[in-house]
Design a protein around this motif. Structure first.
Motif, PDB file in Angstrom:
ATOM      1  N   ALA A   1       0.832  -1.200   0.000  1.00 28.63           N
ATOM      2  CA  ALA A   1       0.000   0.000   0.000  1.00 28.63           C
ATOM      3  C   ALA A   1       0.866   1.249   0.000  1.00 28.63           C
ATOM      4  N   ARG A   2       1.931   1.226   0.733  1.00 30.95           N
ATOM      5  CA  ARG A   2       2.853   2.365   0.779  1.00 30.95           C
ATOM      6  C   ARG A   2       3.499   2.596  -0.579  1.00 30.95           C
ATOM      7  N   ALA A   3       3.889   1.520  -1.252  1.00 32.15           N
ATOM      8  CA  ALA A   3       4.559   1.654  -2.535  1.00 32.15           C
ATOM      9  C   ALA A   3       3.652   2.269  -3.590  1.00 32.15           C
ATOM     10  N   LEU A   4       2.338   2.067  -3.469  1.00 30.49           N
ATOM     11  CA  LEU A   4       1.400   2.595  -4.456  1.00 30.49           C
ATOM     12  C   LEU A   4       0.803   3.935  -4.028  1.00 30.49           C
TER      13      LEU A   4
ATOM     14  N   LEU B   1      -3.531   0.768   6.311  1.00 31.17           N
ATOM     15  CA  LEU B   1      -4.757   0.202   5.756  1.00 31.17           C
ATOM     16  C   LEU B   1      -4.447  -1.049   4.936  1.00 31.17           C
ATOM     17  N   GLY B   2      -3.339  -1.025   4.204  1.00 28.16           N
ATOM     18  CA  GLY B   2      -2.935  -2.226   3.475  1.00 28.16           C
ATOM     19  C   GLY B   2      -2.625  -3.376   4.412  1.00 28.16           C
ATOM     20  N   GLY B   3      -1.930  -3.077   5.514  1.00 25.85           N
ATOM     21  CA  GLY B   3      -1.640  -4.129   6.488  1.00 25.85           C
ATOM     22  C   GLY B   3      -2.881  -4.642   7.175  1.00 25.85           C
ATOM     23  N   ALA B   4      -3.802  -3.727   7.489  1.00 26.22           N
ATOM     24  CA  ALA B   4      -5.033  -4.143   8.158  1.00 26.22           C
ATOM     25  C   ALA B   4      -5.869  -5.043   7.266  1.00 26.22           C
ATOM     26  N   THR B   5      -5.935  -4.723   5.972  1.00 29.21           N
ATOM     27  CA  THR B   5      -6.726  -5.558   5.064  1.00 29.21           C
ATOM     28  C   THR B   5      -6.058  -6.908   4.848  1.00 29.21           C
ATOM     29  N   ALA B   6      -4.730  -6.914   4.710  1.00 27.51           N
ATOM     30  CA  ALA B   6      -4.016  -8.178   4.532  1.00 27.51           C
ATOM     31  C   ALA B   6      -4.127  -9.064   5.766  1.00 27.51           C
ATOM     32  N   ALA B   7      -4.338  -8.460   6.934  1.00 29.67           N
ATOM     33  CA  ALA B   7      -4.480  -9.257   8.161  1.00 29.67           C
ATOM     34  C   ALA B   7      -5.690 -10.170   8.115  1.00 29.67           C
ATOM     35  N   VAL B   8      -6.638  -9.874   7.226  1.00 22.94           N
ATOM     36  CA  VAL B   8      -7.803 -10.756   7.069  1.00 22.94           C
ATOM     37  C   VAL B   8      -7.352 -12.174   6.725  1.00 22.94           C
ATOM     38  N   MET B   9      -6.274 -12.294   5.960  1.00 24.07           N
ATOM     39  CA  MET B   9      -5.776 -13.612   5.558  1.00 24.07           C
ATOM     40  C   MET B   9      -5.403 -14.481   6.758  1.00 24.07           C
TER      41      MET B   9
ATOM     42  N   THR C   1      -5.925  -2.279  -2.037  1.00 19.51           N
ATOM     43  CA  THR C   1      -6.321  -1.376  -0.955  1.00 19.51           C
ATOM     44  C   THR C   1      -5.899   0.053  -1.249  1.00 19.51           C
ATOM     45  N   ALA C   2      -4.646   0.244  -1.674  1.00 24.09           N
ATOM     46  CA  ALA C   2      -4.158   1.585  -1.987  1.00 24.09           C
ATOM     47  C   ALA C   2      -4.915   2.191  -3.165  1.00 24.09           C
ATOM     48  N   TRP C   3      -5.202   1.371  -4.166  1.00 27.34           N
ATOM     49  CA  TRP C   3      -5.928   1.853  -5.340  1.00 27.34           C
ATOM     50  C   TRP C   3      -7.324   2.331  -4.966  1.00 27.34           C
ATOM     51  N   LEU C   4      -8.011   1.546  -4.141  1.00 28.19           N
ATOM     52  CA  LEU C   4      -9.356   1.923  -3.712  1.00 28.19           C
ATOM     53  C   LEU C   4      -9.321   3.180  -2.849  1.00 28.19           C
ATOM     54  N   GLU C   5      -8.368   3.237  -1.939  1.00 26.51           N
ATOM     55  CA  GLU C   5      -8.298   4.394  -1.043  1.00 26.51           C
ATOM     56  C   GLU C   5      -8.083   5.684  -1.816  1.00 26.51           C
ATOM     57  N   ARG C   6      -7.188   5.664  -2.772  1.00 26.39           N
ATOM     58  CA  ARG C   6      -6.887   6.880  -3.532  1.00 26.39           C
ATOM     59  C   ARG C   6      -8.104   7.359  -4.322  1.00 26.39           C
TER      60      ARG C   6
END
Length: 408
Positions: free
Chosen positions: A87-90, A96-104, A141-146
């Protein structure tokens, strides 16, 4: 006027693949310190555990018990860090990217069951797809947030944008990304079983050469079944040749890169762990982002796999008696129909052959000005350029108004 097309044509063709590979490298490069430290510790712990398993160092069983959580704690939640970094790279909000990936990693994800048109019943499993799925989650996640920040009113942006981002990206994770990761892992296991059935040099070359880092967890079930049925698994030693090829390819990069190139530092940091069978830090930060280098490493793995496959067909089997670390740390777990020493010798020869072929192939591919430019424009060169990072959300306009009022 004629030189212009000649200059632009070669650079425009690989633009998208190059950007994708750069992005992959940029995601994993910030994780190098933890990947290196935990990877090397995991390799040493795996070697010690293998020696305990074979009865050579039974007294160290307690030490292994202590070291296992220290070495595997980071990898157990690696998907969260990958989602954060992606998420940071994009240009998104990393957490938020880490929180969503935590679903896994949530234990209740395995309780989800649903059906999709043309696909049928779907049931996600824990950490399905591994780091590759987490990479996709962080990017989505980053794409949606932006895009949400463009339409959500500034007055409720801080409240509703994170909510909608996690909700939407989380649903995409469970309904799409995790099933896709599981399908890729299942296909990997099917391919491995098919290639193992071919036997001989051809099957060994396929097993050692077709290598996708992050999906090797799909082979755990296949390997466990082989060990349970036959007492050892010929799959593990052959698959380990893939890592040997990547080590050779990385060594070629080290030799070709100029002094001071961050790639050399990355290889020095991740190489020891790769030799002990924990190669993901090196794959994701060195060989895979370089594209052609990764392919040359796959050729080295194919050579080592073909070597072991040919000897297996000639009646010299090499198998692992238990699941363990790969690379040179697997030596204590090897067995064969001509004795342990012969199995260890053939396995070591395969590793050396895979490394040498990967080294030679990568050296041959890294010649000329284009190869030099490739080594200079890889993500490690730009990793430290923090000012180039564009935040996902610009400073609120309200703050600017306040400053104007104060100045007045």
């Amino acid at each position: 006027m004629s030189p212009s097309p000649a200059v632009t044509a070669p650079t425009s063709a690989p633009r998208l693949p190059r950007r994708v590979l750069d992005l992959v490298g940029g995601v994993f490069i910030p994780l190098i310190p933890a990947l290196t430290g935990c990877g090397l510790l995991a390799g040493l712990t795996g070697l010690l555990a293998n020696l305990v398993h074979t009865g050579h160092m039974e007294w160290a069983a307690g030490i292994v018990t202590v070291l296992l959580p220290l070495s595997n704690g980071f990898t157990a939640v690696l998907s969260v860090f990958v989602g954060y970094s992606a998420a940071r790279a994009l240009g998104g909000t990393p957490v938020l990217g880490g929180a969503t990936a935590a679903v896994m990693l949530h234990p209740k994800v395995a309780a989800i069951h649903y059906s999709l048109p043309l696909i049928g019943h779907v049931s996600p499993s824990h950490n399905e797809g591994g780091p590759l799925t987490a990479l996709a989650i962080g990017l989505v996640t980053a794409w949606l947030e932006r895009r949400l920040r463009r339409v959500v009113p500034a007055s409720v942006d801080e409240l509703f944008t994170p909510l909608l981002t996690v909700l939407t990206a989380g649903l995409a994770t469970v309904l799409v990304l995790m099933p896709l990761g599981g399908a890729a892992a299942s296909a990997t296991g099917t391919l491995a079983s098919w290639a193992l059935g071919i036997n001989g040099a051809v099957g060994g070359a396929i097993l050692g050469g077709v290598f996708i880092p992050g999906l090797h967890q799909a082979l755990i079930g296949v390997t466990s079944t082989l060990i349970q049925q036959h007492g050892s698994s010929a799959l593990l030693p052959i698959m380990d040749m893939a890592g040997a090829g990547q080590v050779g390819a990385a060594l070629a990069v080290y030799l070709r890169a100029r002094r001071g190139n961050p790639l050399r530092h990355a290889i020095r940091a991740t190489g020891p762990a790769a030799l002990l069978g924990v190669g993901e830090p090196m794959y994701y930060t060195v060989t895979l982002p370089l594209g052609r280098v990764y392919v040359m490493g796959c050729l080295g793995g194919a050579a080592g796999g073909a070597f072991l496959g040919a000897f297996n067909q000639l009646g010299y089997t090499v198998g692992a008696v238990a699941q363990g670390k790969a690379g040179w740390s697997l030596l204590p777990l090897l067995t064969g129909n001509h004795g342990t020493a012969a199995a260890m010798g053939l396995y070591a020869a395969g590793l050396v052959l895979g490394t040498v072929v990967g080294l030679a192939a990568a050296l041959a591919s890294l010649r000329g000005d284009r190869a030099a430019a490739l080594l200079e424009r890889t993500p490690p060169v730009r990793a430290g350029a923090e000012p180039a990072h564009v935040p996902a959300r610009p400073a609120p306009a309200v703050a600017d108004v306040g400053l104007v009022k104060e100045s007045v």
